[in-house]
Scaffold this active site. Structure first.
Site, short mmCIF file in Angstrom:
data_model
loop_
_atom_site.label_atom_id
_atom_site.label_comp_id
_atom_site.label_asym_id
_atom_site.label_seq_id
_atom_site.Cartn_x
_atom_site.Cartn_y
_atom_site.Cartn_z
N SER A 7 43.21 33.88 42.72
CA SER A 7 42.21 34.39 41.78
C SER A 7 42.68 34.14 40.35
CB SER A 7 41.98 35.88 41.99
OG SER A 7 41.19 36.39 40.94
N HIS A 30 39.43 31.08 43.38
CA HIS A 30 38.52 32.22 43.26
C HIS A 30 38.28 32.52 41.78
CE1 HIS A 30 36.69 35.90 44.90
NE2 HIS A 30 37.27 36.56 43.91
N MET A 34 32.63 38.59 35.41
CA MET A 34 32.33 40.01 35.17
C MET A 34 31.52 40.18 33.89
SD MET A 34 36.04 41.63 35.94
CE MET A 34 36.96 41.25 37.42
N HIS A 63 32.85 34.59 42.35
CA HIS A 63 32.57 35.98 42.77
C HIS A 63 31.87 36.64 41.58
CE1 HIS A 63 34.51 40.18 43.76
NE2 HIS A 63 33.19 40.19 43.86
N MET A 134 35.71 43.91 49.61
CA MET A 134 36.52 44.36 48.47
C MET A 134 37.47 45.45 48.96
SD MET A 134 35.59 42.49 45.98
CE MET A 134 36.77 43.26 44.87
C1 DX5 Z 1 38.71 42.26 41.27
C2 DX5 Z 1 38.58 40.81 41.63
C3 DX5 Z 1 39.74 40.23 42.32
C4 DX5 Z 1 41.05 40.28 41.59
C5 DX5 Z 1 42.10 40.51 42.63
O1 DX5 Z 1 37.46 42.74 40.88
O2 DX5 Z 1 37.44 40.60 42.45
O3 DX5 Z 1 39.46 38.89 42.75
O4 DX5 Z 1 41.36 39.13 40.86
O5 DX5 Z 1 43.29 40.74 42.00
P1 DX5 Z 1 44.60 41.20 42.76
O6 DX5 Z 1 44.88 40.16 43.81
O7 DX5 Z 1 45.61 41.25 41.69
O8 DX5 Z 1 44.30 42.54 43.39
ZN ZN Z 2 37.13 38.58 43.26
#
Ligand code: DX5
Ligand code: ZN
Length: 219
Positions: A7, A30, A34, A63, A134
């Protein structure tokens, strides 16, 4: 082995092109978009994704944590993403949204927040390509994995088996070498990982470590 999707949210934003090249071993990248409305944070959007697109071979796995989402689907596809994942929450016309994503030539994913039951996806199982569970509340990287979500992964894996379709079961949030075995044992076939990859100097090693910690994916 599960698909590993680093990500980019956890990368150094002042050096994104280079950061992306350090995770070239992973088949998917990924991209967390937001809006400061659906989630209490703002990240990046189409212009940044479009600029990065020519510099990676990976599937771009968007995402979308934005509301509304429909007005941005076409621009997202034009920016060069391969997969568009939208949230089941706050999307009253999810069926139409998924149809639109397919019409744009992308794979369609649905993300599900920790408080939403797995049954919320039952009416779209025939058209979804990726289910993203999630395992933290969306909005921020580096949060603690919610163990309560493992049962949901197991339930969704069963629902996927019943369809006989090939649906990727992804998990996002708090994935590291300790949680990867738990979620893959429950049936996850794709792992999103931000901090546990970009937080390491050796990204190649971090990706390999996640795979090594995972249980084999069931066929
Ligand atoms: C959070 C995101 C994730 C985030 C995960 O809203 O959807 O993709 O980047 O981060 P880690 O792996 O650090 O929990
Ligand atoms: Zn994500």
């Amino acid at each position: 082995m599960p698909i590993i999707a680093p990500s980019l949210l956890a990368a150094d934003f002042s050096n994104l092109r280079h950061e992306m090249s350090t995770v070239a071993d992973a088949p998917w990248l990924h991209l967390d978009v937001m809006d400061g409305h659906f989630v209490p944070n703002i990240s990046f959007g189409m212009p940044v994704i479009k600029a990065l697109r020519p510099h990676s071979q990976a599937k771009f796995d968007a995402h979308l944590m934005i509301e509304p989402v429909d007005p941005f689907l076409e621009a997202m596809a034009q920016a060069g993403v391969d997969h568009i994942t939208v949230h089941v929450e706050g999307n009253p016309h999810l069926h139409r949204t998924l149809q639109t994503i397919h019409a744009l030539g992308c794979k369609a994913g649905v993300a599900i927040c920790p408080a939403t039951p797995p049954e919320a996806l039952s009416e779209v199982m025939d058209m979804v390509d990726i289910i993203l569970v999630m395992s933290v509340n969306p909005g921020f990287g580096g949060q603690k994995f919610l163990h309560s979500q493992v049962a949901k992964i197991r339930t969704l894996a069963g629902m996927i088996r019943q369809t006989g379709r090939e649906i990727v079961l992804a998990v996002d949030g708090g994935i590291d070498i300790h949680t990867a075995p738990l979620v893959t044992e429950a049936g996850a076939t794709m792992l999103v990982a931000g901090s546990s990859i970009f937080g390491q100097e050796d990204r190649k090693g971090a990706i390999a470590a996640l795979q090594a910690a995972s249980r084999p994916v069931r066929g």
